[in-house]
Design an enzyme around this catalytic site. Sequence first.
Site, PDB file in Angstrom:
ATOM      1  N   ARG A  65      53.218  92.968 120.363  1.00 45.95           N
ATOM      2  CA  ARG A  65      54.464  92.840 119.675  1.00 45.95           C
ATOM      3  C   ARG A  65      55.564  93.344 120.592  1.00 45.95           C
ATOM      4  O   ARG A  65      56.641  93.062 120.375  1.00 45.95           O
ATOM      5  CB  ARG A  65      54.221  93.670 118.486  1.00 45.95           C
ATOM      6  CG  ARG A  65      53.699  92.832 117.290  1.00 45.95           C
ATOM      7  CD  ARG A  65      53.336  93.507 116.037  1.00 45.95           C
ATOM      8  NE  ARG A  65      51.905  94.054 116.518  1.00 45.95           N
ATOM      9  CZ  ARG A  65      51.581  95.298 116.012  1.00 45.95           C
ATOM     10  NH1 ARG A  65      52.288  95.793 115.137  1.00 45.95           N
ATOM     11  NH2 ARG A  65      50.468  95.894 116.510  1.00 45.95           N
ATOM     12  N   GLU A 102      42.372 107.031 118.746  1.00 44.44           N
ATOM     13  CA  GLU A 102      41.680 108.067 117.914  1.00 44.44           C
ATOM     14  C   GLU A 102      40.068 108.039 118.087  1.00 44.44           C
ATOM     15  O   GLU A 102      39.615 108.976 118.081  1.00 44.44           O
ATOM     16  CB  GLU A 102      42.055 107.807 116.333  1.00 44.44           C
ATOM     17  CG  GLU A 102      41.963 108.752 115.423  1.00 44.44           C
ATOM     18  CD  GLU A 102      42.138 108.144 114.056  1.00 44.44           C
ATOM     19  OE1 GLU A 102      42.849 107.211 114.046  1.00 44.44           O
ATOM     20  OE2 GLU A 102      41.583 109.054 113.067  1.00 44.44           O
TER      21      GLU A 102
END
Length: 178
Positions: A65, A102
Amino acid sequence: MSHDAALQAALEPHIRDIPDFPKPGIVFKDITPLLASPEAFNRCLDGLAAVTTEAIDVVVGIESRGFIFGAALAARKRLPFVPARKPGKLPADTVKMEYALEYGTDALEIHRDAIAPGKKVLVVDDLLATGGTAQACGDLVREIGGEVAGYAFVIDLAFLGGAAKLAPAPVHALIRYE
Ligand code: AMP
């Protein structure tokens, strides 16, 4: 960190929250409604062009993006655009930077010859979360001899504190969620 409240108010309705995507507990900020509105997309690009007042020679966009906003911004500013890509996509000699997610790791690559030494670079992505992705991209830019002049995002999830990871470079965002 400049911020235009009126611009945020104009752009925010074009960001769609998708709860539990791509996994439970994450609220995904979907920018496709913004892209689908020529008026909002242009205001967004005008905003990005206005806040990035640093001297810039090159715009680097982060896959994928960051390509949309970075390439359009580079064209507006009449500057070269350089893509930072996921591993294995760029065809010529590359430099790679791994970064922690994460769970596990991810990586970005850039062409080794993409930025001439000492050039001032603006790193662009759609959204700043923990800052790991943008930090890795900034590290790549420095690794190949560029200077990070700043970072620009459409959205900053400021409550995650990502901008601190990018200091002392200036961090710009049009929509900030505190
Ligand atoms: P981070 O490395 O944590 O700053 O994550 C930033 C990258 O992950 C950007 O490329 C974003 O497009 C994407 N990202 C992270 N969190 C979200 C979210 N809540 N909504 C949309 N994209 C996200």
